[in-house]
Write a protein that holds these residues in place. Structure first.
Motif, short mmCIF file in Angstrom:
data_model
loop_
_atom_site.label_atom_id
_atom_site.label_comp_id
_atom_site.label_asym_id
_atom_site.label_seq_id
_atom_site.Cartn_x
_atom_site.Cartn_y
_atom_site.Cartn_z
N LEU A 167 0.83 -1.21 0.00
CA LEU A 167 0.00 0.00 0.00
C LEU A 167 0.86 1.26 0.00
CD1 LEU A 167 -2.81 -1.08 2.52
CD2 LEU A 167 -3.04 -0.75 0.03
N ALA A 168 2.00 1.20 0.71
CA ALA A 168 2.90 2.35 0.76
C ALA A 168 3.48 2.63 -0.63
CB ALA A 168 4.02 2.11 1.76
N VAL A 169 3.83 1.55 -1.34
CA VAL A 169 4.35 1.71 -2.71
C VAL A 169 3.26 2.28 -3.62
CG1 VAL A 169 5.21 0.48 -4.73
CG2 VAL A 169 6.08 -0.10 -2.44
N GLN A 170 2.05 1.75 -3.44
CA GLN A 170 0.92 2.24 -4.24
C GLN A 170 0.66 3.71 -3.96
OE1 GLN A 170 -2.67 -0.07 -3.74
NE2 GLN A 170 -3.96 1.55 -4.60
N ALA A 171 0.75 4.09 -2.68
CA ALA A 171 0.49 5.49 -2.30
C ALA A 171 1.59 6.41 -2.79
CB ALA A 171 0.35 5.59 -0.79
N ASP A 198 9.59 3.08 17.16
CA ASP A 198 9.95 2.03 16.21
C ASP A 198 8.94 0.89 16.18
OD1 ASP A 198 12.28 3.28 15.35
OD2 ASP A 198 13.44 2.44 17.02
N SER A 199 7.91 0.97 17.01
CA SER A 199 6.93 -0.13 17.03
C SER A 199 6.15 -0.15 15.72
CB SER A 199 5.97 0.04 18.21
OG SER A 199 5.06 1.10 17.97
N VAL A 200 5.66 -1.35 15.37
CA VAL A 200 4.90 -1.46 14.13
C VAL A 200 3.64 -0.59 14.20
CG1 VAL A 200 5.72 -3.76 13.54
CG2 VAL A 200 3.73 -3.53 15.03
N PHE A 201 3.13 -0.39 15.39
CA PHE A 201 1.91 0.42 15.54
C PHE A 201 2.20 1.90 15.19
CE2 PHE A 201 2.30 -2.83 18.92
CZ PHE A 201 1.42 -3.76 18.39
N ALA A 202 3.34 2.38 15.70
CA ALA A 202 3.72 3.77 15.39
C ALA A 202 4.07 3.91 13.91
CB ALA A 202 4.92 4.17 16.26
N VAL A 203 4.75 2.90 13.37
CA VAL A 203 5.12 2.96 11.95
C VAL A 203 3.88 2.99 11.07
CG1 VAL A 203 6.21 1.68 10.07
CG2 VAL A 203 7.36 1.85 12.29
N LEU A 204 2.90 2.17 11.38
CA LEU A 204 1.67 2.14 10.58
C LEU A 204 0.87 3.42 10.75
CD1 LEU A 204 0.63 -1.60 11.07
CD2 LEU A 204 1.55 -0.53 9.00
N ASP A 205 0.83 3.95 11.99
CA ASP A 205 0.15 5.24 12.20
C ASP A 205 0.80 6.33 11.38
OD1 ASP A 205 -1.82 4.38 13.94
OD2 ASP A 205 -0.62 4.72 15.74
N ASP A 206 2.14 6.38 11.41
CA ASP A 206 2.86 7.41 10.67
C ASP A 206 2.70 7.21 9.17
OD1 ASP A 206 3.66 8.41 13.07
OD2 ASP A 206 5.70 7.58 12.99
N LEU A 207 2.64 5.95 8.75
CA LEU A 207 2.47 5.67 7.33
C LEU A 207 1.11 6.16 6.84
CD1 LEU A 207 3.36 4.39 4.66
CD2 LEU A 207 2.46 2.20 5.50
N ALA A 208 0.08 5.92 7.64
CA ALA A 208 -1.27 6.38 7.26
C ALA A 208 -1.29 7.90 7.12
CB ALA A 208 -2.28 5.92 8.30
N SER A 209 -0.64 8.59 8.06
CA SER A 209 -0.59 10.06 7.99
C SER A 209 0.22 10.52 6.78
CB SER A 209 0.04 10.63 9.27
OG SER A 209 -0.75 10.28 10.41
N ALA A 210 1.31 9.80 6.48
CA ALA A 210 2.15 10.17 5.35
C ALA A 210 1.44 9.97 4.03
CB ALA A 210 3.44 9.34 5.38
N VAL A 211 0.64 8.91 3.96
CA VAL A 211 -0.11 8.64 2.73
C VAL A 211 -1.07 9.79 2.45
CG1 VAL A 211 -1.90 7.16 1.73
CG2 VAL A 211 0.12 6.14 2.81
N VAL A 212 -1.75 10.27 3.47
CA VAL A 212 -2.68 11.38 3.29
C VAL A 212 -1.94 12.64 2.85
CG1 VAL A 212 -4.32 12.90 4.45
CG2 VAL A 212 -4.34 10.44 4.94
N ALA A 213 -0.72 12.81 3.40
CA ALA A 213 0.06 14.01 3.10
C ALA A 213 0.58 14.04 1.67
CB ALA A 213 1.22 14.14 4.08
N GLY A 214 0.93 12.87 1.11
CA GLY A 214 1.43 12.88 -0.26
C GLY A 214 2.41 11.77 -0.54
N SER A 215 2.77 11.61 -1.81
CA SER A 215 3.58 10.47 -2.25
C SER A 215 4.99 10.46 -1.66
CB SER A 215 3.65 10.45 -3.78
OG SER A 215 4.26 11.65 -4.25
N ALA A 216 5.61 11.61 -1.56
CA ALA A 216 6.98 11.65 -1.06
C ALA A 216 7.08 11.13 0.37
CB ALA A 216 7.52 13.08 -1.15
N GLN A 217 6.14 11.57 1.20
CA GLN A 217 6.14 11.12 2.59
C GLN A 217 5.87 9.62 2.68
OE1 GLN A 217 4.78 13.77 1.37
NE2 GLN A 217 4.89 15.55 2.77
N SER A 218 5.04 9.09 1.81
CA SER A 218 4.73 7.65 1.81
C SER A 218 5.98 6.84 1.52
CB SER A 218 3.66 7.33 0.77
OG SER A 218 2.47 8.03 1.03
N SER A 219 6.73 7.25 0.52
CA SER A 219 7.95 6.52 0.14
C SER A 219 8.99 6.57 1.26
CB SER A 219 8.53 7.12 -1.14
OG SER A 219 7.60 7.00 -2.22
#
Length: 312
Positions: A109-113, A204-225
């Protein structure tokens, strides 16, 4: 000879004969009792299949049998501990495989985003999926076996991880303390898995990483990558934990196999001490039956003589 002399002679002979008869009768009764006891023991051995009916039958054999029974009881405890360990580790293995699959989906999903072709609504939809993965990951991290969280160590809590009021997920108290099972004398294997080693902690927990990833996806492609590196690190930790569980699982299986061999050997030794050879026992039973019948026949011939037997 005078009448009184004849009378005395008859009386003395009768008394002497009676004494002899009493001794013969007693001997016959003793023979019958001994034969009956041997027959009863042989019958008990055949019917029970056991050579030792009471400790006095074979003191040395009784001690050996008790020692073997104690050893078999210990092997039974080790076997049950190994079975419990297999269940713990199997549950952990399944949970970690699911956690790995969730992270791999999140990476896709991160790659797709990361594509610029995504619209704002499309990025929001991807972020929603990632948040769902985060919730699934928390449920996976709180997997239980017999009511105990397999990633919670010795915690008394019902979950290994819990989200606070701020939404940050933290491990429960005691989650780092190991749970072990004794598989043999001096052989202990840890059956739980450290939750923070598998799922990380803090930022570094998977929960924090996934939370940050969701926020980054909304923000834009660069943050997702930019989150791909953190996802790969989290995936590496979980894969390492999965491999560790697999190693311990194989060790327990090996211990189970060795324990089964020991149990088989001890059981064979126990049967050699306690169990009768049925063919031999049946032959002995037939022999003792004949001996008993012979003793009865001999005793039947011992009858009380009359005075005429002493006059002949």
């Amino acid at each position: 000879m005078s009448v009184s002399g004849v009378s005395a002679s008859l009386t003395g002979g009768y008394v002497s004969g009676r004494a002899t008869l009493r001794g013969t009768s007693g001997t016959a009764q003793a023979s019958i009792a001994a034969a009956a006891e041997r027959l009863a023991r042989a019958t008990a051995e055949v019917s029970s299949g056991k050579k030792i009916q009471r400790p006095s039958d074979d003191v040395v054999g009784t001690d050996k049998a008790l020692e073997l029974r104690r050893a078999l009881a210990a092997e039974d405890r080790y076997a049950r501990a190994a079975g419990d360990a297999i269940s713990w580790l199997g549950t952990s293995d399944t949970a970690l495989q699911r956690g790995t699959a969730l992270l791999q989906t999140a990476r896709q999903l991160a790659v797709q985003a990361g594509s610029d072709a995504n619209s704002a609504s499309g990025r929001e939809a991807i972020a929603t999926q990632i948040r769902g993965l985060r919730d699934d990951m928390l449920a996976t991290a709180n997997t239980t076996y017999l009511g105990r969280p397999v990633f919670g160590g010795t915690t008394g809590a019902s979950v290994a991880f819990a989200a606070g009021a701020d939404g940050v997920v933290q491990p429960s108290a005691g989650a780092g303390n190991p749970v072990s099972r004794t598989l043999a004398p001096g052989v202990d294997v840890r059956v739980d898995t450290t939750g923070t080693a598998a799922f990380g902690e803090g930022a570094d927990s998977v929960f924090a990483v996934l939370d940050d990833l969701a926020s980054a996806v909304v923000a834009g492609s660069a943050q997702s990558s930019a989150q791909l590196g953190r996802l790969d690190a989290a995936l590496g930790r979980m894969t390492t934990s999965l491999a560790d569980v697999g190693t311990r699982y194989a060790r327990v299986q090996s211990s189970q196999s060795t324990g089964a061999d020991r149990t088989l050997s001890l059981t064979s030794a126990q049967r050699g001490v306690e169990d009768v050879d049925l063919a031999e026992a049946l032959m002995e039973l037939a022999t003792h039956e004949k001996a008993y019948q012979a003793a009865l026949g001999a005793a039947a011939k011992v009858v009380t003589p009359t005075i005429m037997d002493f006059l002949r």
